[in-house]
Motif scaffolding. Structure first.
Motif, PDB file in Angstrom:
ATOM      1  N   ASP A   1       0.862  -1.179   0.000  1.00 17.27           N
ATOM      2  CA  ASP A   1       0.000   0.000   0.000  1.00 17.27           C
ATOM      3  C   ASP A   1       0.899   1.230   0.000  1.00 17.27           C
ATOM      4  O   ASP A   1       2.124   1.116   0.001  1.00 17.27           O
ATOM      5  N   ARG A   2       0.280   2.403   0.001  1.00  8.24           N
ATOM      6  CA  ARG A   2       1.073   3.639   0.036  1.00  8.24           C
ATOM      7  C   ARG A   2       0.681   4.488   1.237  1.00  8.24           C
ATOM      8  O   ARG A   2       0.778   5.729   1.211  1.00  8.24           O
ATOM      9  N   PHE A   3       0.202   3.846   2.313  1.00  8.59           N
ATOM     10  CA  PHE A   3      -0.148   4.573   3.518  1.00  8.59           C
ATOM     11  C   PHE A   3       1.112   5.182   4.136  1.00  8.59           C
ATOM     12  O   PHE A   3       2.188   4.581   4.122  1.00  8.59           O
ATOM     13  N   LYS A   4       0.936   6.337   4.701  1.00 10.83           N
ATOM     14  CA  LYS A   4       2.077   7.063   5.267  1.00 10.83           C
ATOM     15  C   LYS A   4       2.750   6.255   6.371  1.00 10.83           C
ATOM     16  O   LYS A   4       3.978   6.210   6.458  1.00 10.83           O
ATOM     17  N   GLN A   5       1.936   5.578   7.192  1.00 12.85           N
ATOM     18  CA  GLN A   5       2.494   4.806   8.287  1.00 12.85           C
ATOM     19  C   GLN A   5       3.297   3.617   7.772  1.00 12.85           C
ATOM     20  O   GLN A   5       4.362   3.299   8.307  1.00 12.85           O
ATOM     21  N   SER A   6       2.817   2.979   6.714  1.00 13.17           N
ATOM     22  CA  SER A   6       3.528   1.820   6.156  1.00 13.17           C
ATOM     23  C   SER A   6       4.875   2.232   5.579  1.00 13.17           C
ATOM     24  O   SER A   6       5.889   1.548   5.788  1.00 13.17           O
ATOM     25  N   ILE A   7       4.898   3.352   4.854  1.00 15.24           N
ATOM     26  CA  ILE A   7       6.152   3.824   4.254  1.00 15.24           C
ATOM     27  C   ILE A   7       7.131   4.244   5.345  1.00 15.24           C
ATOM     28  O   ILE A   7       8.322   3.925   5.297  1.00 15.24           O
ATOM     29  N   THR A   8       6.622   4.942   6.362  1.00 19.01           N
ATOM     30  CA  THR A   8       7.478   5.385   7.464  1.00 19.01           C
ATOM     31  C   THR A   8       8.050   4.200   8.223  1.00 19.01           C
ATOM     32  O   THR A   8       9.238   4.186   8.572  1.00 19.01           O
ATOM     33  N   ASP A   9       7.208   3.186   8.485  1.00 22.83           N
ATOM     34  CA  ASP A   9       7.681   1.999   9.210  1.00 22.83           C
ATOM     35  C   ASP A   9       8.762   1.270   8.419  1.00 22.83           C
ATOM     36  O   ASP A   9       9.710   0.722   9.005  1.00 22.83           O
ATOM     37  N   TYR A  10       8.634   1.254   7.093  1.00 24.20           N
ATOM     38  CA  TYR A  10       9.654   0.581   6.283  1.00 24.20           C
ATOM     39  C   TYR A  10      10.997   1.292   6.398  1.00 24.20           C
ATOM     40  O   TYR A  10      12.029   0.640   6.629  1.00 24.20           O
TER      41      TYR A  10
ATOM     42  N   LYS B   1      21.335  11.399  -0.458  1.00 22.73           N
ATOM     43  CA  LYS B   1      21.591  12.791  -0.831  1.00 22.73           C
ATOM     44  C   LYS B   1      20.383  13.461  -1.481  1.00 22.73           C
ATOM     45  O   LYS B   1      20.132  14.637  -1.242  1.00 22.73           O
ATOM     46  N   THR B   2      19.661  12.742  -2.338  1.00 22.92           N
ATOM     47  CA  THR B   2      18.497  13.329  -3.012  1.00 22.92           C
ATOM     48  C   THR B   2      17.338  12.348  -2.970  1.00 22.92           C
ATOM     49  O   THR B   2      17.534  11.131  -3.023  1.00 22.92           O
ATOM     50  N   VAL B   3      16.135  12.891  -2.856  1.00 23.04           N
ATOM     51  CA  VAL B   3      14.902  12.115  -2.923  1.00 23.04           C
ATOM     52  C   VAL B   3      14.033  12.770  -3.990  1.00 23.04           C
ATOM     53  O   VAL B   3      13.591  13.910  -3.829  1.00 23.04           O
ATOM     54  N   THR B   4      13.794  12.063  -5.090  1.00 19.64           N
ATOM     55  CA  THR B   4      13.016  12.601  -6.209  1.00 19.64           C
ATOM     56  C   THR B   4      11.570  12.143  -6.081  1.00 19.64           C
ATOM     57  O   THR B   4      11.307  10.939  -5.999  1.00 19.64           O
ATOM     58  N   VAL B   5      10.641  13.095  -6.060  1.00 14.27           N
ATOM     59  CA  VAL B   5       9.213  12.804  -5.925  1.00 14.27           C
ATOM     60  C   VAL B   5       8.439  13.675  -6.905  1.00 14.27           C
ATOM     61  O   VAL B   5       9.010  14.533  -7.599  1.00 14.27           O
TER      62      VAL B   5
ATOM     63  N   GLN C   1       6.644  14.353   0.106  1.00 17.50           N
ATOM     64  CA  GLN C   1       7.586  15.352   0.600  1.00 17.50           C
ATOM     65  C   GLN C   1       7.686  15.313   2.117  1.00 17.50           C
ATOM     66  O   GLN C   1       8.772  15.431   2.684  1.00 17.50           O
ATOM     67  N   ASP C   2       6.553  15.143   2.783  1.00 17.90           N
ATOM     68  CA  ASP C   2       6.558  15.067   4.250  1.00 17.90           C
ATOM     69  C   ASP C   2       7.321  13.839   4.723  1.00 17.90           C
ATOM     70  O   ASP C   2       8.079  13.897   5.706  1.00 17.90           O
ATOM     71  N   ILE C   3       7.143  12.721   4.023  1.00 14.68           N
ATOM     72  CA  ILE C   3       7.866  11.494   4.387  1.00 14.68           C
ATOM     73  C   ILE C   3       9.367  11.681   4.181  1.00 14.68           C
ATOM     74  O   ILE C   3      10.179  11.283   5.024  1.00 14.68           O
ATOM     75  N   ALA C   4       9.748  12.291   3.055  1.00 16.14           N
ATOM     76  CA  ALA C   4      11.170  12.497   2.759  1.00 16.14           C
ATOM     77  C   ALA C   4      11.820  13.414   3.784  1.00 16.14           C
ATOM     78  O   ALA C   4      12.954  13.169   4.223  1.00 16.14           O
ATOM     79  N   LYS C   5      11.118  14.453   4.206  1.00 19.69           N
ATOM     80  CA  LYS C   5      11.667  15.371   5.203  1.00 19.69           C
ATOM     81  C   LYS C   5      11.851  14.692   6.548  1.00 19.69           C
ATOM     82  O   LYS C   5      12.823  14.955   7.264  1.00 19.69           O
ATOM     83  N   ALA C   6      10.914  13.798   6.903  1.00 18.72           N
ATOM     84  CA  ALA C   6      10.989  13.133   8.203  1.00 18.72           C
ATOM     85  C   ALA C   6      12.041  12.027   8.221  1.00 18.72           C
ATOM     86  O   ALA C   6      12.769  11.872   9.210  1.00 18.72           O
ATOM     87  N   MET C   7      12.150  11.261   7.114  1.00 16.84           N
ATOM     88  CA  MET C   7      13.032  10.109   7.090  1.00 16.84           C
ATOM     89  C   MET C   7      14.450  10.439   6.630  1.00 16.84           C
ATOM     90  O   MET C   7      15.400   9.771   7.016  1.00 16.84           O
ATOM     91  N   PHE C   8      14.584  11.458   5.785  1.00 16.38           N
ATOM     92  CA  PHE C   8      15.895  11.800   5.222  1.00 16.38           C
ATOM     93  C   PHE C   8      16.163  13.289   5.434  1.00 16.38           C
ATOM     94  O   PHE C   8      16.100  14.089   4.484  1.00 16.38           O
ATOM     95  N   PRO C   9      16.450  13.683   6.662  1.00  7.92           N
ATOM     96  CA  PRO C   9      16.628  15.113   6.953  1.00  7.92           C
ATOM     97  C   PRO C   9      17.819  15.743   6.237  1.00  7.92           C
ATOM     98  O   PRO C   9      17.842  16.962   6.021  1.00  7.92           O
ATOM     99  N   GLN C  10      18.808  14.940   5.843  1.00 11.92           N
ATOM    100  CA  GLN C  10      19.991  15.463   5.170  1.00 11.92           C
ATOM    101  C   GLN C  10      19.839  15.510   3.647  1.00 11.92           C
ATOM    102  O   GLN C  10      20.693  16.076   2.964  1.00 11.92           O
ATOM    103  N   ALA C  11      18.773  14.905   3.129  1.00 16.19           N
ATOM    104  CA  ALA C  11      18.624  14.788   1.687  1.00 16.19           C
ATOM    105  C   ALA C  11      17.951  16.020   1.091  1.00 16.19           C
ATOM    106  O   ALA C  11      17.164  16.706   1.743  1.00 16.19           O
TER     107      ALA C  11
END
Length: 427
Positions: free
Chosen positions: A193-202, A215-219, A226-236
């Motif tokens: 699925d693409r639920f926010k919780q599932s992606i975050t848990d992964y 380094k980069t997250v392309t969306v 974008q919210d997931i990328a900011k939370a999981m990859f703060p340096q990217a």
């Protein structure tokens, strides 16, 4: 050397010296005329594997019929193997001869399994693979279950350049997919699925030090990712795909063109100018042909592609302003001019409401839009992967089993990289 054994082994590509062919004939098996090659499988060990005693006595044969590769699916090939059985005189333990041709207590040869494995990497249905290999479709599904762990499961690795998107899969549900945005574009993971919780848990399974190396997250412009990328990859650095930026502008301009066109009578010159050759209005101005003249039957004159577009833009000032703004943004993205891009986003006043709404979205996501203007990474590879997945599902007439779909995707991607060595997992 027996010529019958030598010729049959040559024809079937069998090299096991313990298998000795001595006869072949035709038989009717499962209501089909089949070729049957009969052989003896010798027991090659001299000592008992249980006690080490060296005196082993012959104890009959175990006869098994093995499905083998056939050049013609309508005429299957079988191997009738008479496997020698022995018994230890000391501990009374019994043993049976084995061969590289087939696994113990199995009736499908390893060569057939290898053929199924290679066929599963092609754009084919599982039913056609089963018919070609001389086995049942359910057997192909069981073999497909063996390849459910082909994706990378190393929790100490993430691609330096990550690309995220979703695709529609089982039961019309949307599945999350992320791939390596550089190199060979390997699939990192597909979630059910693409639920926010599932992606975050992964992504939380990976240590913070591993996620920090991204380094980069392309969306796309979906703020969800974008919210997931900011939370999981703060340096990217979050990069918006340039295709989606251009697509939003061309869609808004097309709506402007249609609304302007509807103001005129369908038989008028203005309506015909805006109605037809609409693809030229959405094309990058730098790619419009300025030299070659063609006859436009709707305007009844000869002109170039650039002149054809200019004819339509003179009809309405708002349409012309929207077109010039769109082309200016395209040029700035192409030239990676961040300063001019910001200037054009805030300097447009006479554009249409549709284009204003799009520019407002760009201003709201200004940082990631500017990242797109200077980055060479896009969501193109993951969009291409989605196209491949769509073709796999179309060929298979859809999937009911999520794991079967994932395995076909993995195997298909392996086919696109023939230089990689892949080991066959045998059940």
């Amino acid at each position: 050397m027996d010529p019958v054994d030598n010729n049959i082994k040559f024809a079937l590509s069998i090299k096991d010296p313990n298998v000795v062919f001595y006869k072949y004939n035709y038989q009717v098996i499962k209501a089909k005329r089949a070729k049957v090659y009969i052989a003896t499988v010798k027991f090659d060990q001299k000592h008992c594997a249980n006690c080490g005693f060296c005196e082993l006595s012959h104890n009959g044969h175990y006869v098994s019929r093995v499905t083998y590769l056939a050049a013609n699916a309508s005429e299957p090939v079988y191997l009738e193997l008479h496997k020698e059985r022995v018994i230890c005189r000391n501990c009374k333990a019994s043993f049976m001869a084995t061969s590289d041709v087939v696994d113990k207590y199995c009736c499908i040869s390893r060569a057939t399994r290898q053929k199924v494995f290679m066929s599963l990497q092609d754009d084919r249905t599982q039913a056609s693979i089963a018919i070609d290999a001389g086995i049942s479709a359910s057997t192909v599904c069981r073999y497909l279950d063996n390849y459910d762990d082909l994706f990378r499961r190393n929790l100490n690795y993430l691609p330096v350049h990550l690309a995220m998107d979703e695709f529609r899969g089982i039961g019309g549900r949307l599945h999350f997919i992320c791939i390596n945005g550089a190199g060979e574009h390997e699939i990192q993971q597909i979630l059910p699925d693409r639920f926010k919780q599932s992606i975050t848990d992964y992504f939380k399974q990976f240590p913070a030090s591993v996620r920090a190396r991204v380094k980069t997250v392309t969306v796309d412009l979906n703020s969800y990712y974008q919210d997931i990328a900011k939370a999981m990859f703060p340096q990217a650095k979050i990069v918006i795909d340039r295709f989606h930026i251009v697509a939003m502008m061309t869609r808004a301009f097309n709506q402007t063109r249609v609304q302007t066109m509807k103001k005129y009578n369908k038989r008028s010159y203005e309506y015909r100018t805006l109605k037809f050759a609409w693809r030229l209005y959405l094309k990058y101005a730098g790619n419009l042909d300025e030299e070659h003249v063609f006859y436009d039957r709707h305007l009844r004159k000869q002109l170039t592609q650039l002149e054809r577009v200019e004819q339509g833009l003179t009809i309405n000032e708002e349409l012309k302003a929207s077109y010039e703004s769109m082309q200016s943004i395209m040029e700035n993205l192409k030239n990676q001019d961040k300063d001019k891009l910001v200037e054009d986003l805030y300097a447009n006043q006479n554009i249409s409401p549709y284009m204003k709404a799009v520019f407002q979205t760009f201003k709201k996501n200004l940082v990631v839009v500017l990242n797109a203007s200077e980055s060479d990474y896009t969501n193109g590879p993951v969009e291409g992967m989605n196209r491949m997945i769509k073709q796999i599902q179309r060929t298979a007439f859809g999937f009911r089993n999520y794991h079967h779909m994932i395995s076909r995707i993995k195997l298909r991607q392996m086919r696109t990289k023939p230089m990689k060595k892949t080991e066959l997992k045998v059940a």
